[in-house]
Motif scaffolding. Structure first.
Motif: not given
Length: 292
Positions: A91, A93, A106, A109-110, A113, A139
């Motif tokens: 992957y 981005p 994404a 996930y960020e 995180r 990620h």
């Protein structure tokens, strides 16, 4: 027994190295060719056929058999892709729709995180069901995934080496594993687990109109730590590609005491899984005895 286990483990390791040498595309295609060819000889084929007929009584027999062949193709691909797991993730981005891995989430996930909070991910045996753990690790999420340890300890070590390169932290299922997950959540980290297999001491939920037993670990941990729960799935696309999708936080039912209702929460998660399976029935593992 140990020499036999060692021999089996050695054969598995040699086979995985040979498959890995093919590369992910050829390995996946080979698995999709081999397993459907031998499926009629495998007892689980009858289980899958019965499960599909019960779940989709409105579908004609020809369609049911087409779905079942797709199930075996998906399982063959997944098994052979296992040897190439660290080559599957590509992957980028900057090109979110052009690589082997496609996702538009994404940012989710960020957020997870960076928010400093624990969270629980649940998944199902759909497409290549190892990929959600790979995505979390890629990620940068501090995630521990619950998994079932193979009975052969030599095979288990080989699999752990593969998983360790791509999937972050892993913990074997069982009482000790659940305690480990609880410690991870207490530390503000993330945990993940598959929730779509039979557990004989599980809670009763409805799946495709029939009663099954579901492992309540995800709901019990959510109740204990009051942390968000997200569903994660993988969809197999043409051309040996995958689309990863994750839900926003799922609002779980609560009881009269204001706390999460474990049984109702597992039903809510099971409903999400059923929706996924209905979208792509050929990508779910119908071959196990989910209804007993």
């Amino acid at each position: 027994m140990v020499p036999l286990d060692w021999l089996v483990g050695l054969l598995v390791l040699v086979a995985m190295r040979a498959i890995r040498a093919l590369g992910p595309d050829r390995a996946s295609n080979l698995g999709a060719a081999i397993l459907p060819a031998i499926a009629p000889l495998i007892p689980a084929n009858r289980t899958g056929l019965a499960n599909l007929k019960a779940a989709f009584p409105e579908k004609p027999d020809a369609e049911i058999r087409t779905i079942l062949r797709g199930v075996w193709e998906n399982l063959g691909r997944t098994a052979f892709e296992y040897a190439c797991m660290d080559d599957l993730w590509d992957y980028d981005p900057a090109r979110p729709s052009e690589g082997r891995i496609v996702t538009t989430q994404a940012d989710l996930y960020e957020r997870l995180r960076d928010d400093g909070k624990p969270a629980i991910f649940f998944a199902a045996h759909l497409a290549n069901w190892e990929m959600p753990a790979v995505a979390a690790a890629a990620h940068g999420l501090d995630t521990t995934a619950l998994y079932r340890m193979p009975n052969n300890r030599f095979v288990a070590r080989a699999i752990q080496r593969i998983r360790g390169r791509t999937m972050g932290k892993m913990v074997a299922s069982g009482g000790g594993g659940v305690l480990h997950l609880a410690r991870e959540l207490e530390a503000g980290n993330h945990v993940g687990m598959l929730i779509d297999q039979h557990l004989h001491r599980g809670v009763h939920v409805t799946f495709f109109g029939r009663t099954v037993r579901a492992n309540p670990t995800a709901a019990r941990l959510a109740r204990e730590f009051e942390c968000p729960v997200h569903g994660v799935r993988v969809i197999r696309l043409p051309g040996n590609r995958f689309r990863l999708e994750a839900t926003e936080e799922i609002v779980l039912p609560r009881g009269g005491d204001g706390r999460i209702d474990v049984k109702a929460a597992m039903q809510a998660m099971t409903d999400v899984v059923e929706g996924w399976v209905r979208e792509h029935p050929e990508q779910w593992l119908w071959l196990h005895r989910r209804w007993r």
